[in-house]
Design a protein around this motif. Structure first.
Motif, mmCIF file in Angstrom:
data_model
loop_
_atom_site.group_PDB
_atom_site.id
_atom_site.type_symbol
_atom_site.label_atom_id
_atom_site.label_comp_id
_atom_site.label_asym_id
_atom_site.label_seq_id
_atom_site.Cartn_x
_atom_site.Cartn_y
_atom_site.Cartn_z
ATOM 1 N N GLU A 52 -1.408 -7.792 38.881
ATOM 2 C CA GLU A 52 -2.123 -8.970 38.391
ATOM 3 C C GLU A 52 -3.377 -9.198 39.213
ATOM 4 N N THR A 57 -6.033 -11.278 37.277
ATOM 5 C CA THR A 57 -5.285 -12.249 36.488
ATOM 6 C C THR A 57 -4.827 -13.349 37.438
ATOM 7 N N ARG A 61 -4.099 -18.633 34.812
ATOM 8 C CA ARG A 61 -4.404 -18.077 33.494
ATOM 9 C C ARG A 61 -3.140 -17.736 32.707
ATOM 10 N N THR A 62 -2.012 -17.562 33.410
ATOM 11 C CA THR A 62 -0.755 -17.245 32.751
ATOM 12 C C THR A 62 0.212 -18.393 32.924
ATOM 13 N N ASN A 70 5.035 -10.756 31.740
ATOM 14 C CA ASN A 70 3.922 -10.350 32.598
ATOM 15 C C ASN A 70 4.008 -8.885 32.993
ATOM 16 N N LEU A 73 1.467 -6.262 31.821
ATOM 17 C CA LEU A 73 0.181 -5.993 32.471
ATOM 18 C C LEU A 73 0.166 -4.643 33.177
ATOM 19 N N ALA A 88 -4.277 -10.443 29.446
ATOM 20 C CA ALA A 88 -3.587 -11.702 29.687
ATOM 21 C C ALA A 88 -3.553 -12.561 28.428
ATOM 22 N N GLU A 92 -0.265 -14.195 26.553
ATOM 23 C CA GLU A 92 -0.162 -15.614 26.215
ATOM 24 C C GLU A 92 0.149 -15.801 24.731
#
Length: 203
Positions: A52, A57, A61-62, A70, A73, A88, A92
């Protein structure tokens, strides 16, 4: 019905979302996130955190929910390409789809109530005494118009009376939030079904 269908087709260019050629479909993006998260499900948390940071990231933002997504990623060497990486924003979107599932499940109660109007409501009307005048008897199928009449009556009451009162209490511009409206509607629908069941049992 043909006129309504014609108007619906004429307005298609204004409300239909057009996907660009270089943009993938939403279901493809969401499905790709789940596939990538399943492939990386054995990855430890420190590896996810380092990836991340590498992808810039930031934590804000998450969302904290469904953190297992996650893992999407992380990129494998054999899948490391411009079209295979999950951003990201894609994660979401997948999390938002999971949040909607409880609403879909609870809305089944409201769907059951809606299904009663064009089906069982007419059967109930046949057993009622629908005579208003000696020479006039209300058709059983016309009782379905009571639903539309009720909506037309209560919409102004809701908009002009309930919303201003609720706005002063909750400080919400719409009076109550959309989730509160959905919950109230489902609760009242369940109450109506219970009342209808009690009446049918007593009859």
């Amino acid at each position: 019905m043909m006129l309504s269908l014609l108007l619906f087709l004429l307005g298609m260019s204004t409300y239909r979302y057009k996907i660009k050629r270089d943009e993938k479909k939403p279901f493809s993006r969401i499905g790709r996130v789940f596939v990538a998260a399943i492939r990386n499900w054995r990855t430890t948390t420190p590896a996810i955190a380092s990836d991340e940071e590498a992808c810039q990231t930031l934590p804000f933002r998450t969302s904290p929910q469904f953190r297992f997504l996650n893992k999407a990623l992380l990129s494998r060497d054999d899948l490391n390409g411009p079209g295979n990486l999950c951003s990201a924003d894609d994660i979401e979107e997948a999390k938002a789809a999971l949040r909607i599932i409880p609403l879909w499940i609870t809305s089944l109660v409201f769907a059951i109530v809606i299904a009663q109007c064009p089906t069982y409501f007419t059967m109930q009307g046949k057993t009622m005494n629908r005579t208003i005048l000696p020479s006039f008897k209300v058709p059983a199928a016309s009782l379905q118009s009571l639903t539309s009449i009720t909506v037309l009556v209560f919409i102004p009451i809701y908009d002009r009376i309930f919303v201003p009162i609720a706005r002063t209490l909750t400080r919400e511009p719409a009076g109550i939030t959309m989730l509160q409206r959905i919950g109230t509607g489902i609760f009242l629908s369940a109450v109506c079904m219970v009342v209808a069941d009690v009446i049918e049992t007593e009859a």
